[in-house]
Write an enzyme that holds these catalytic residues in place. Structure first.
Site, PDB file in Angstrom:
ATOM      1  N   SER A  21     -50.765  17.507 -19.000  1.00 47.28           N
ATOM      2  CA  SER A  21     -52.508  17.061 -18.770  1.00 47.28           C
ATOM      3  C   SER A  21     -52.583  16.131 -17.788  1.00 47.28           C
ATOM      4  O   SER A  21     -51.852  14.970 -17.666  1.00 47.28           O
ATOM      5  CB  SER A  21     -53.017  16.652 -20.203  1.00 47.28           C
ATOM      6  OG  SER A  21     -54.413  16.326 -19.736  1.00 47.28           O
ATOM      7  N   THR A  68     -58.443  20.730 -25.833  1.00 53.67           N
ATOM      8  CA  THR A  68     -58.462  21.892 -24.962  1.00 53.67           C
ATOM      9  C   THR A  68     -57.608  22.938 -25.539  1.00 53.67           C
ATOM     10  O   THR A  68     -57.392  22.976 -26.650  1.00 53.67           O
ATOM     11  CB  THR A  68     -57.529  21.050 -23.684  1.00 53.67           C
ATOM     12  OG1 THR A  68     -57.360  22.135 -22.589  1.00 53.67           O
ATOM     13  CG2 THR A  68     -56.172  20.566 -24.139  1.00 53.67           C
ATOM     14  N   LYS A  72     -60.291  25.009 -28.249  1.00 52.74           N
ATOM     15  CA  LYS A  72     -61.839  24.676 -27.960  1.00 52.74           C
ATOM     16  C   LYS A  72     -62.708  25.499 -28.831  1.00 52.74           C
ATOM     17  O   LYS A  72     -63.861  25.082 -29.302  1.00 52.74           O
ATOM     18  CB  LYS A  72     -62.165  24.891 -26.513  1.00 52.74           C
ATOM     19  CG  LYS A  72     -61.827  24.167 -25.648  1.00 52.74           C
ATOM     20  CD  LYS A  72     -61.869  24.363 -24.214  1.00 52.74           C
ATOM     21  CE  LYS A  72     -61.262  23.647 -23.112  1.00 52.74           C
ATOM     22  NZ  LYS A  72     -61.561  23.904 -21.949  1.00 52.74           N
ATOM     23  N   ASP A 108     -67.135  21.050 -19.924  1.00 53.70           N
ATOM     24  CA  ASP A 108     -66.641  22.079 -18.668  1.00 53.70           C
ATOM     25  C   ASP A 108     -67.739  22.721 -17.839  1.00 53.70           C
ATOM     26  O   ASP A 108     -67.716  22.356 -16.599  1.00 53.70           O
ATOM     27  CB  ASP A 108     -65.972  23.163 -19.475  1.00 53.70           C
ATOM     28  CG  ASP A 108     -64.579  22.771 -20.028  1.00 53.70           C
ATOM     29  OD1 ASP A 108     -64.058  21.728 -19.317  1.00 53.70           O
ATOM     30  OD2 ASP A 108     -64.100  23.391 -20.867  1.00 53.70           O
ATOM     31  N   ALA A 137     -63.674  29.734 -19.754  1.00 55.57           N
ATOM     32  CA  ALA A 137     -64.245  28.824 -18.857  1.00 55.57           C
ATOM     33  C   ALA A 137     -65.235  29.791 -17.951  1.00 55.57           C
ATOM     34  O   ALA A 137     -66.413  29.004 -17.680  1.00 55.57           O
ATOM     35  CB  ALA A 137     -62.961  29.063 -17.603  1.00 55.57           C
ATOM     36  N   LEU A 238     -61.959  28.374  -9.958  1.00 53.17           N
ATOM     37  CA  LEU A 238     -61.724  27.416 -10.780  1.00 53.17           C
ATOM     38  C   LEU A 238     -60.080  26.916 -10.855  1.00 53.17           C
ATOM     39  O   LEU A 238     -60.160  25.976 -11.528  1.00 53.17           O
ATOM     40  CB  LEU A 238     -62.052  27.729 -12.438  1.00 53.17           C
ATOM     41  CG  LEU A 238     -63.505  28.333 -12.541  1.00 53.17           C
ATOM     42  CD1 LEU A 238     -63.872  28.283 -14.128  1.00 53.17           C
ATOM     43  CD2 LEU A 238     -64.644  27.359 -11.827  1.00 53.17           C
TER      44      LEU A 238
HETATM   45  P1  NAP Z   1     -59.174  32.983 -20.693  1.00 52.01           P
HETATM   46  O1  NAP Z   1     -60.343  32.715 -21.919  1.00 52.01           O
HETATM   47  O2  NAP Z   1     -57.828  33.521 -21.027  1.00 52.01           O
HETATM   48  O3  NAP Z   1     -59.875  34.212 -19.748  1.00 52.01           O
HETATM   49  C1  NAP Z   1     -59.093  34.600 -18.604  1.00 52.01           C
HETATM   50  C2  NAP Z   1     -60.080  35.505 -18.008  1.00 52.01           C
HETATM   51  O4  NAP Z   1     -59.304  36.002 -16.924  1.00 52.01           O
HETATM   52  C3  NAP Z   1     -60.787  36.921 -18.661  1.00 52.01           C
HETATM   53  O5  NAP Z   1     -61.953  37.158 -17.997  1.00 52.01           O
HETATM   54  C4  NAP Z   1     -59.416  37.685 -18.278  1.00 52.01           C
HETATM   55  O6  NAP Z   1     -59.984  39.187 -18.431  1.00 52.01           O
HETATM   56  C5  NAP Z   1     -59.185  37.450 -16.765  1.00 52.01           C
HETATM   57  N1  NAP Z   1     -57.952  37.859 -16.691  1.00 52.01           N
HETATM   58  C6  NAP Z   1     -56.533  37.570 -16.724  1.00 52.01           C
HETATM   59  N2  NAP Z   1     -55.633  38.221 -16.410  1.00 52.01           N
HETATM   60  C7  NAP Z   1     -56.134  38.963 -15.466  1.00 52.01           C
HETATM   61  C8  NAP Z   1     -55.625  39.951 -14.689  1.00 52.01           C
HETATM   62  N3  NAP Z   1     -54.355  40.135 -14.433  1.00 52.01           N
HETATM   63  N4  NAP Z   1     -56.589  40.647 -13.807  1.00 52.01           N
HETATM   64  C9  NAP Z   1     -57.910  40.551 -14.032  1.00 52.01           C
HETATM   65  N5  NAP Z   1     -58.437  39.924 -14.685  1.00 52.01           N
HETATM   66  C10 NAP Z   1     -57.734  38.788 -15.457  1.00 52.01           C
HETATM   67  O7  NAP Z   1     -59.123  31.633 -19.782  1.00 52.01           O
HETATM   68  P2  NAP Z   1     -59.837  30.542 -19.318  1.00 52.01           P
HETATM   69  O8  NAP Z   1     -59.822  29.531 -20.541  1.00 52.01           O
HETATM   70  O9  NAP Z   1     -61.430  31.157 -19.191  1.00 52.01           O
HETATM   71  O10 NAP Z   1     -59.084  30.166 -18.141  1.00 52.01           O
HETATM   72  C11 NAP Z   1     -59.183  30.969 -16.774  1.00 52.01           C
HETATM   73  C12 NAP Z   1     -58.983  30.123 -15.512  1.00 52.01           C
HETATM   74  O11 NAP Z   1     -59.987  28.964 -15.594  1.00 52.01           O
HETATM   75  C13 NAP Z   1     -57.514  29.413 -15.621  1.00 52.01           C
HETATM   76  O12 NAP Z   1     -56.871  29.373 -14.434  1.00 52.01           O
HETATM   77  C14 NAP Z   1     -57.642  27.973 -16.011  1.00 52.01           C
HETATM   78  O13 NAP Z   1     -56.805  27.115 -15.668  1.00 52.01           O
HETATM   79  C15 NAP Z   1     -59.128  27.868 -15.248  1.00 52.01           C
HETATM   80  N6  NAP Z   1     -59.839  26.601 -15.799  1.00 52.01           N
HETATM   81  C16 NAP Z   1     -60.505  25.565 -15.055  1.00 52.01           C
HETATM   82  C17 NAP Z   1     -60.932  24.454 -15.406  1.00 52.01           C
HETATM   83  C18 NAP Z   1     -61.453  23.233 -14.328  1.00 52.01           C
HETATM   84  O14 NAP Z   1     -61.653  22.266 -14.916  1.00 52.01           O
HETATM   85  N7  NAP Z   1     -61.206  23.526 -13.033  1.00 52.01           N
HETATM   86  C19 NAP Z   1     -61.475  24.377 -16.602  1.00 52.01           C
HETATM   87  C20 NAP Z   1     -61.335  25.726 -17.567  1.00 52.01           C
HETATM   88  C21 NAP Z   1     -60.426  26.555 -17.026  1.00 52.01           C
HETATM   89  P3  NAP Z   1     -59.813  39.982 -19.863  1.00 52.01           P
HETATM   90  O15 NAP Z   1     -60.918  39.910 -20.348  1.00 52.01           O
HETATM   91  O16 NAP Z   1     -59.826  41.665 -19.266  1.00 52.01           O
HETATM   92  O17 NAP Z   1     -58.629  39.848 -20.545  1.00 52.01           O
END
Ligand code: NAP
Length: 311
Positions: A21, A68, A72, A108, A137, A238
């Protein structure tokens, strides 16, 4: 220089794992900047221990914690009250302890909206937004855009049921219109982007919320009709490690204005800092701490890679 004594206020991070982190560096640099007698500590909390850990926020008199992955959603069921964003998104990333009453917030999405305004000069109210992905996210971003006055969000996700679920959530609970756009099918069958052309003709903002392109999956990118982008589009990915993904590069080449996820990470932390302390966050100090820590983390990863090559 951090000095712990009997009056030190403690806040921290509950996650599993937490060793990578960047939040401790960001928050402790802010406390240090103001000379505040506060400290931010990471706690590796196993899922089965989360309720005990949240109870410990009260028992130990912590000022609050960030929450985190993977906690969450579960944390939303363990606090005494929820902010509108936390209630709607069903997820808490910040807990504030006011005399034993635990309030759950989700900064977030607020962090995303603040970063969008600061970096791109774009307000949520500026026009419809297209969101790629429907995970945690995406939910936080969609909810924050809707609560900040966005007129419409359009969701495209690999699993269509999750896109529909997010779109329904927004449409039924906010004044923001919401709909679903079909995720492009396998390339070999040929992709019909006519629907996408219509959507990209009216959206100003595209938000990439999948982990595709994130270290170590740097070669991956979601399917997308890059040729339909132009200088009127703002694209936010993101992902922040690496700072420029293949997806961002192709959006830039198409003429769009492109930002990574560092601003969201920074501003969700700034918003949490303000909830705990009541003091305006020293955003530039926190940004510098984040950049420094990320640089160190990248160097460590490179050193490990080099070690692996030598073995
Ligand atoms: P999550 O809840 O696991 O959701 C992942 C999403 O990505 C789902 O919609 C999933 O689709 C899709 N996905 C995953 N693998 C895929 C693939 N191979 N092809 C197409 N779609 C795919 O994850 P999350 O917590 O939302 O986090 C997602 C991203 O946001 C990460 O990279 C995380 O580091 C980033 N993030 C950044 C911040 C920031 O402050 N910048 C904050 C939070 C998160 P399905 O529904 O089809 O599985």
């Amino acid at each position: 220089m951090l000095k712990i004594n009997g009056r030190t206020r403690i806040c921290g991070l509950f996650g599993y794992p937490v060793d990578h982190s960047l939040s401790p560096a960001m928050h402790n640099s802010a406390f240090d900047y103001y000379g505040m007698n506060w400290a931010y500590v990471p706690f590796a909390v196993r899922p089965e221990d989360l309720s005990g850990a949240v109870a410990a926020v009260r028992a130990l008199g912590l000022a609050g914690v960030n929450v985190t992955v993977p906690h969450k959603r579960a944390a939303a069921g363990l606090v005494d009250s929820l902010s509108p964003a936390a209630r709607l998104s069903g997820a808490v990333n910040t807990i504030v302890n006011s005399g034993g009453e635990l309030a759950g917030h989700n900064t977030d999405g607020e962090g995303f909206v603040r970063a969008l305004e600061e970096e791109a000069g774009l307000q949520a109210t500026a026009g419809p937004a297209l969101i790629l992905g429907a995970g945690g996210a995406a939910r936080a971003v969609a909810v924050a855009l809707a609560l900040s006055g966005s007129p419409e969000v359009i969701v495209a996700n690999r699993t269509p049921e999750r896109a529909a679920e997010l779109s329904d959530l927004i449409r039924k609970n906010t004044g923001c219109a919401a709909s679903v756009l079909n995720w492009p099918g396998p390339q070999e069958r040929g992709v019909d982007y006519r629907e996408w052309a219509a959507v990209l003709g009216r959206v100003r903002l595209v938000v990439q919320t999948t982990p595709l392109g994130m270290n170590p999956r740097e070669k991956e990118a979601p399917p997308f009709p890059f040729e339909l982008l132009n200088g009127g589009h703002v694209v936010v990915d993101l992902v922040y490690n690496p700072p420029l993904t293949g997806f961002m590069g192709r959006c830039l080449a198409a003429g769009a204005r492109v930002f990574n996820g560092m601003g969201m990470l920074l501003h969700q932390g700034a918003a949490a800092f303000e909830l705990w302390t009541g003091v305006p966050a020293p955003v530039e100090v926190m940004r510098n701490a984040l950049m420094r820590s990320l640089g160190i983390r990248r160097q460590e990863a490179e050193d490990r890679r080099q070690e692996g090559v030598r073995e």
